[in-house]
Design an enzyme around this catalytic site. Sequence first.
Site, mmCIF file in Angstrom:
data_model
loop_
_atom_site.group_PDB
_atom_site.id
_atom_site.type_symbol
_atom_site.label_atom_id
_atom_site.label_comp_id
_atom_site.label_asym_id
_atom_site.label_seq_id
_atom_site.Cartn_x
_atom_site.Cartn_y
_atom_site.Cartn_z
ATOM 1 N N ASP A 71 -0.283 5.233 0.789
ATOM 2 C CA ASP A 71 -0.531 6.197 1.853
ATOM 3 C C ASP A 71 -0.529 5.511 3.209
ATOM 4 O O ASP A 71 -1.297 4.578 3.449
ATOM 5 C CB ASP A 71 -1.876 6.902 1.635
ATOM 6 C CG ASP A 71 -1.804 7.951 0.538
ATOM 7 O OD1 ASP A 71 -0.928 8.819 0.634
ATOM 8 O OD2 ASP A 71 -2.603 7.882 -0.414
ATOM 9 N N ASP A 78 0.843 -1.182 0.000
ATOM 10 C CA ASP A 78 0.000 0.000 0.000
ATOM 11 C C ASP A 78 0.886 1.243 0.000
ATOM 12 O O ASP A 78 2.077 1.180 0.338
ATOM 13 C CB ASP A 78 -0.912 -0.025 1.234
ATOM 14 C CG ASP A 78 -1.887 1.135 1.261
ATOM 15 O OD1 ASP A 78 -2.606 1.322 0.263
ATOM 16 O OD2 ASP A 78 -1.921 1.864 2.263
#
Length: 345
Positions: A24, A22
Amino acid sequence: MSAVLLGSDLPLAEAFDLALVDLDGVAYKGHEPIVHAAHGLTSARERGLRLVFVTNNASREPVSVSDQLTSLDIPAEPSDVMTAAQACARLLGDHVAPGSKVLVVGGAGLLTAVTEAGYVVVTSADDQPDAVAQGFYPSLGWKDLAEAAYAVSAGAVHVVSNRDLSLPTARGFAPGNGALVGAVVAATGVEPFSAGKPSPAMYAMAIERAGAQRPLVVGDRLDTDLAGARSGGYPGLHVLTGVNSARDDILAHAGERPDFIGADLRSLLEPHPLPVQGDEGWWTCREASARVAGDQLELRAGSAGSDPVDLVRAACSAAWAHVDAGGSLDPASVPELVVPGAPEA
């Protein structure tokens, strides 16, 4: 449904051949780097771990994401990025045929993905679109959401990139795409089809693209990254640098639990000890121990130089085993465990 922590005698970068990372809250926060992210990822690559960055953010082109990663000392190519915009465009195909008219409510990344998938992009509900594709874009406004609502109310299929309610930024947590989707749902009463995590669709697309055999999901959110890993049957590493905390891990229900827990991305470079159950209900992870007595979580931390994540691992094992056996756990007995490097709750 039961879910327990796993152990690995090998560093995770050597135990798996692909990390689905991922962005953010994991690789960066807004436009700011996350401490140890570049070192953890580049060192993992040096050990043979391939990286694909999988993000629910549909506002940006893959090249924009790869350029940002590279500027943060995490070298990346556009082909290393899988976005929710790409997954959204693929999901459209389950509901409307290529060549159909689609109202795009979102940024350049979604516009490009929908166009490349063969759809005719329109800009108004008056164009009678067959579908609405909605994704996050910072300057999205009321007029955009209104056009989406008008189209959906008129019968257009509503497909969204993701339903994350919040978005980590350098200044804190801002409303995410799910909050904006909620405005359209409130106006229409129609629940959309969602392409992003926690659906495992993006993970499956990335694994197929990479030809991987032993993938590992790496994320900071339990309700999207780790829930998607559980849903797809992929092992998941939760790093404590973003949305969810160590306390959230302890209280997580089975469908959102991680398989591994690390303070930050350096945890890719380390073996992960397996907690074991001992006498009187105590679960031990190296020097740290935890148990549930009645409905109260009890903790025994290790020495000053021990890994603080071991206490989290022991606490998760004790809490999950107790709850899965039908017991209850008083949330008030679960403290915020301090893990250096993790943001304060």
